[in-house]
Motif scaffolding. Structure first.
Motif, short mmCIF file in Angstrom:
data_model
loop_
_atom_site.label_atom_id
_atom_site.label_comp_id
_atom_site.label_asym_id
_atom_site.label_seq_id
_atom_site.Cartn_x
_atom_site.Cartn_y
_atom_site.Cartn_z
N TYR A 192 42.06 46.08 89.27
CA TYR A 192 41.91 45.54 90.60
C TYR A 192 42.65 44.21 90.76
O TYR A 192 43.05 43.84 91.85
N LEU A 193 42.83 43.50 89.65
CA LEU A 193 43.54 42.22 89.67
C LEU A 193 45.05 42.40 89.56
O LEU A 193 45.80 41.44 89.69
N HIS A 194 45.51 43.62 89.31
CA HIS A 194 46.94 43.96 89.26
C HIS A 194 47.73 43.06 88.31
O HIS A 194 48.86 42.66 88.60
N GLY A 195 47.12 42.71 87.18
CA GLY A 195 47.81 41.92 86.18
C GLY A 195 47.85 40.42 86.46
O GLY A 195 48.34 39.65 85.65
N ASN A 196 47.37 40.00 87.60
CA ASN A 196 47.35 38.58 87.96
C ASN A 196 45.92 38.07 87.77
O ASN A 196 45.06 38.28 88.61
N TYR A 197 45.68 37.38 86.65
CA TYR A 197 44.34 36.92 86.31
C TYR A 197 44.07 35.48 86.75
O TYR A 197 43.09 34.88 86.34
N SER A 198 44.91 34.93 87.60
CA SER A 198 44.73 33.55 88.04
C SER A 198 43.44 33.40 88.84
O SER A 198 42.94 34.35 89.45
N ALA A 199 42.93 32.19 88.85
CA ALA A 199 41.70 31.89 89.59
C ALA A 199 41.89 32.19 91.08
O ALA A 199 41.00 32.74 91.73
N VAL A 200 43.04 31.85 91.59
CA VAL A 200 43.33 32.07 93.01
C VAL A 200 43.29 33.57 93.34
O VAL A 200 42.66 33.99 94.31
N ASN A 201 43.93 34.39 92.51
CA ASN A 201 43.93 35.83 92.75
C ASN A 201 42.53 36.42 92.59
O ASN A 201 42.13 37.30 93.35
N GLN A 202 41.76 35.91 91.63
CA GLN A 202 40.39 36.39 91.45
C GLN A 202 39.55 36.13 92.70
O GLN A 202 38.79 37.00 93.14
N GLU A 203 39.70 34.95 93.27
CA GLU A 203 38.95 34.62 94.49
C GLU A 203 39.35 35.54 95.63
O GLU A 203 38.50 36.08 96.35
N LYS A 204 40.65 35.73 95.80
CA LYS A 204 41.16 36.57 96.88
C LYS A 204 40.72 38.02 96.72
O LYS A 204 40.22 38.65 97.66
N MET A 205 40.86 38.55 95.51
CA MET A 205 40.52 39.95 95.27
C MET A 205 39.01 40.18 95.30
O MET A 205 38.56 41.24 95.73
#
Length: 134
Positions: free
Chosen positions: A96-109
């Motif tokens: 679900y994170l599509h390989g982007n484990y950044s905090a910003v992406n986690q919040e958005k996803m």
């Protein structure tokens, strides 16, 4: 006799902790705003903090509180928590994170996931309370 009871209780507690048998004593104790605790697990840059604030700007105070409640229970606010195929603060599936484990992406996803599945963070919290997952 009471010293023996205390020692026995402590021994059972340690034994239970070793095998993951204890319950979460702090399950009902959570500060409404856990910004300091949340950021202690992962140091965020000023830019990341600003981006996360913008991502969560549309959430009401009640929704933010429910989101923090879930983050505490899923990962103790850690953006790097791991559990099988789940990752991060909200324990989303890695795919679900599509390989982007950044905090910003986690919040958005996490917002996208909860909105699509439950409609709101308060509904997700109610589901979590009934099932111990969301």
């Amino acid at each position: 006799m009471s010293k023996i009871k205390v020692k026995l209780a402590a021994l059972l507690l340690l034994f239970g902790m070793g095998f993951g048998l204890t319950t979460n004593v702090a399950s009902d104790v959570l500060p409404q705003t856990a910004t300091t605790t949340a950021q202690a697990a992962t140091r965020l840059s000023a830019k990341q903090k600003k981006q996360i604030k913008a991502i969560n700007a549309g959430l009401s105070k009640k929704q933010k509180a429910a989101k923090n409640w879930i983050a505490y229970r899923e990962s103790s606010f850690s953006y790097t928590a791991r559990n099988g195929n789940c990752y991060g603060r909200y324990q989303l599936l890695r795919a679900y994170l599509h390989g982007n484990y950044s905090a910003v992406n986690q919040e958005k996803m996490a917002n996208k996931y909860v909105s699509g599945r439950y409609g709101s963070w308060t509904h997700a919290k109610k589901f979590w309370q009934a099932h111990h997952w969301y």
